[in-house]
Design an enzyme around this catalytic site. Structure first.
Site, PDB file in Angstrom:
ATOM      1  N   PHE A   1     -14.205 -14.729   2.168  1.00 42.90           N
ATOM      2  CA  PHE A   1     -14.493 -13.858   1.024  1.00 42.90           C
ATOM      3  C   PHE A   1     -13.572 -14.118  -0.169  1.00 42.90           C
ATOM      4  CE2 PHE A   1     -10.896 -11.000   1.679  1.00 42.90           C
ATOM      5  CZ  PHE A   1     -10.595 -11.233   3.016  1.00 42.90           C
TER       6      PHE A   1
ATOM      7  N   ARG B   1     -17.274  -5.773   0.825  1.00 43.79           N
ATOM      8  CA  ARG B   1     -16.798  -5.584   2.188  1.00 43.79           C
ATOM      9  C   ARG B   1     -18.060  -5.505   3.044  1.00 43.79           C
ATOM     10  NH1 ARG B   1     -12.585  -7.948   2.703  1.00 43.79           N
ATOM     11  NH2 ARG B   1     -10.574  -6.975   2.604  1.00 43.79           N
TER      12      ARG B   1
ATOM     13  N   LYS C   1       0.863  -1.185   0.000  1.00 47.42           N
ATOM     14  CA  LYS C   1       0.000   0.000   0.000  1.00 47.42           C
ATOM     15  C   LYS C   1       0.899   1.234   0.000  1.00 47.42           C
ATOM     16  CE  LYS C   1      -2.770  -3.482   1.077  1.00 47.42           C
ATOM     17  NZ  LYS C   1      -3.140  -3.742   2.427  1.00 47.42           N
TER      18      LYS C   1
HETATM   19  C1  LIG Z   1      -3.563  -4.824   3.256  1.00 44.62           C
HETATM   20  C2  LIG Z   1      -3.700  -4.585   4.675  1.00 44.62           C
HETATM   21  C3  LIG Z   1      -3.167  -5.478   5.615  1.00 44.62           C
HETATM   22  C4  LIG Z   1      -2.509  -6.793   5.254  1.00 44.62           C
HETATM   23  O1  LIG Z   1      -1.400  -6.642   4.446  1.00 44.62           O
HETATM   24  P1  LIG Z   1      -0.997  -7.726   3.323  1.00 44.62           P
HETATM   25  O2  LIG Z   1       0.228  -7.148   2.714  1.00 44.62           O
HETATM   26  O3  LIG Z   1      -2.140  -7.823   2.367  1.00 44.62           O
HETATM   27  O4  LIG Z   1      -0.738  -9.014   4.009  1.00 44.62           O
HETATM   28  C5  LIG Z   1      -3.302  -5.136   6.944  1.00 44.62           C
HETATM   29  N1  LIG Z   1      -3.933  -4.028   7.337  1.00 44.62           N
HETATM   30  C6  LIG Z   1      -4.466  -3.154   6.464  1.00 44.62           C
HETATM   31  C7  LIG Z   1      -5.153  -1.917   6.954  1.00 44.62           C
HETATM   32  C8  LIG Z   1      -4.377  -3.404   5.101  1.00 44.62           C
HETATM   33  O5  LIG Z   1      -4.915  -2.541   4.249  1.00 44.62           O
END
Ligand SMILES: *Cc1c(COP(=O)(O)O)cnc(C)c1O
Length: 457
Positions: free
Chosen positions: A448, A382, A258
């Site tokens: 999901f 979701r 992210k």
């Molecule tokens: C994506 C996400 C995770 C998990 O991370 P991964 O890299 O998909 O394992 C945890 N917390 C939040 C808020 C996320 O958006």
């Protein structure tokens, strides 16, 4: 200045998109069991399934990929990653992991004992799964307003301090190893947490000897909202704000997919040496050696560079503006969605969009399927499907039943978002014709991802 600033980058490489017919998409959706996770991208036009790992990397990151040092131990890219985390976020120790949930696994194992409670500002799927697998009960202490898709608050992801204090009084601080503070709150629609709330959570926690662990996955988005909305931060840079935010945490889990602007990777960061020691003991079991943790050297380099790039104000301003652009178009057409618009996605309110479909007939799941059939836009549910079941096997019935349209970072243009908005508006106009689903296959955890459905006729 335009309300929607144009892309602060230009296009150097393109990835062609396949254009399909409605008939082809209908067939693909049936084959995927009405679950957008089971579609092949081959059939997808605009992919808003997730912003996880779907980022377009910069030329600088790709250049860094060529400098991958693929040594088993002590890779120089790890050193760069460690330095980036220390400089930008301010944590002392860094344990690389293959992605966010790898860090969640390690954190949960080193801190949770059977019978513990983990408070948090709304659950996140993988985070709660790891807490529960280690014997803890997750307790939602987010503001009530976060569960209402119509209330506009600048910091709707805040912890309700009374709820937090009540939990401490009820179960005792010795049963709460840490509070998991998500900045921003994904499941509430990417809603931010204020610096004031972060400080207050830290104060209460410190008083009771409870550690504060951030889910820092979306911390840059959170920093943007603090700069925009919180008194005293307007003149600070994103980097300044990140540093201050993190100074109230004892550590964090991070999904690099992210806000670190990469396609794969993550880390656990800690300030406590003893905890770090235990994390290094586990990382070798579950991830890899402590200087790569499941990532290639080149991926660690891209993440190190992404951590700095994400601090660019114009990058994050454009990202948030794209999401607002889509929101403004839907708003003008009266389409119900979560307000205010958060940091990474538009969340359609399926309960309001399809009020004639009861929640146990999966209205959000159906809406996501119909959107794909209509225009090839892939979104995700979701709601009740994502929420899963409790320890006794009963369905959770979340208040929010949403379809998430997640905008990948630096990937699509405003023109793509026009296509998305037009399709949703068209579906909204003929919403009476949309019916529910029944679940015909349900996996035991994180259902999901692979559950299958059939339309109720
Ligand atoms: C994506 C996400 C995770 C998990 O991370 P991964 O890299 O998909 O394992 C945890 N917390 C939040 C808020 C996320 O958006």
């Amino acid at each position: 200045m335009s309300k929607y600033p144009a892309e602060p980058y230009k296009i150097k490489v393109v990835e062609p998109l396949k254009i399909t017919t409605k008939e082809e998409r209908k067939r693909a959706m049936e084959e995927a069991g009405y679950n957008t996770f089971l579609l092949y991208t081959e059939d997808v036009y605009i992919d808003l399934l997730t912003d996880s790992g779907t980022t377009a990397m910069s030329d600088n990151q790709w250049a860094g990929m060529m400098l991958g040092d693929e040594a088993y131990a002590g890779s120089r890219n790890f050193v760069n990653l460690e330095k980036a985390v220390q400089e930008v976020y301010g944590f002392k120790y860094v344990v690389p992991t293959h992605q966010g949930r790898g860090a969640e696994n390690i954190l949960s194992q080193i801190m949770i004992k059977e019978g513990d409670y983990i408070p948090g500002n709304m659950y996140f799927t993988t985070t709660r799964a790891h807490q529960e697998l280690n014997g803890a009960t997750f307790v939602d202490v987010v503001l009530d307003e976060a569960h209402d898709s119509t209330i506009e608050l600048p910091f709707k992801g805040n912890i309700d301090l009374n709820k937090y204090q009540e939990l401490i009084d009820r179960v005792g601080a010795d049963k709460i190893p840490y509070i998991c503070l998500a900045v921003t709150v994904n499941m509430a629609g990417g809603q931010p947490v204020s610096m004031q709330n972060i400080k207050e959570v830290k104060e209460i926690s410190e008083k009771h000897g409870i550690k504060v662990m951030f889910d820092a996955t979306r911390c840059v988005e959170n920093a943007f909202f603090i700069k925009e909305r919180e008194e005293g931060y307007q003149d600070k840079t994103i980097a300044d704000i990140l540093k201050i935010m993190m100074s109230y945490a004892d550590g964090c889990t991070m999904s690099g997919k992210k806000d670190c602007l990469v396609n794969i990777g993550g880390f656990l960061a800690l300030n406590d040496e003893k905890l770090y020691q235990r994390a290094t003991e586990l990382v070798v079991v579950y991830e890899g050696l402590l200087t790569y943790g499941g990532m290639a050297g080149r991926d660690m380099e891209a993440m190190a560079r992404g951590i700095y790039e994400a601090c660019d104000y114009h990058y994050i301003e454009h990202r948030i503006s794209q999401i607002r652009y889509l929101g403004d178009k839907l708003e003008a057409a009266g389409v119900p969605f979560v307000k205010p618009v958060g940091g990474h996605a538009i969340f359609l309110d399926a309960k309001k969009f399809l009020p004639h479909i009861p929640q146990d007939q999966f209205p959000a799941q159906r809406l996501a399927a119909e959107l794909f059939i209509d225009s090839g836009v892939r979104a995700m549910e979701r709601g009740i499907v994502s929420a899963g079941r409790d320890k006794d096997g009963n369905n959770y019935y979340p208040k929010l039943e949403l379809v998430r349209l997640t905008i990948p970072r630096r990937v699509y243009t405003y023109a793509h978002l026009d296509v998305v908005a037009d399709s949703i508006i068209e579906l909204y106009e003929k919403r009476d014709q949309i019916q529910g689903l029944k679940m015909v296959y349900e996996p035991p955890v994180l259902r999901f991802f692979t559950a299958r459905f059939e339309p109720i006729s």
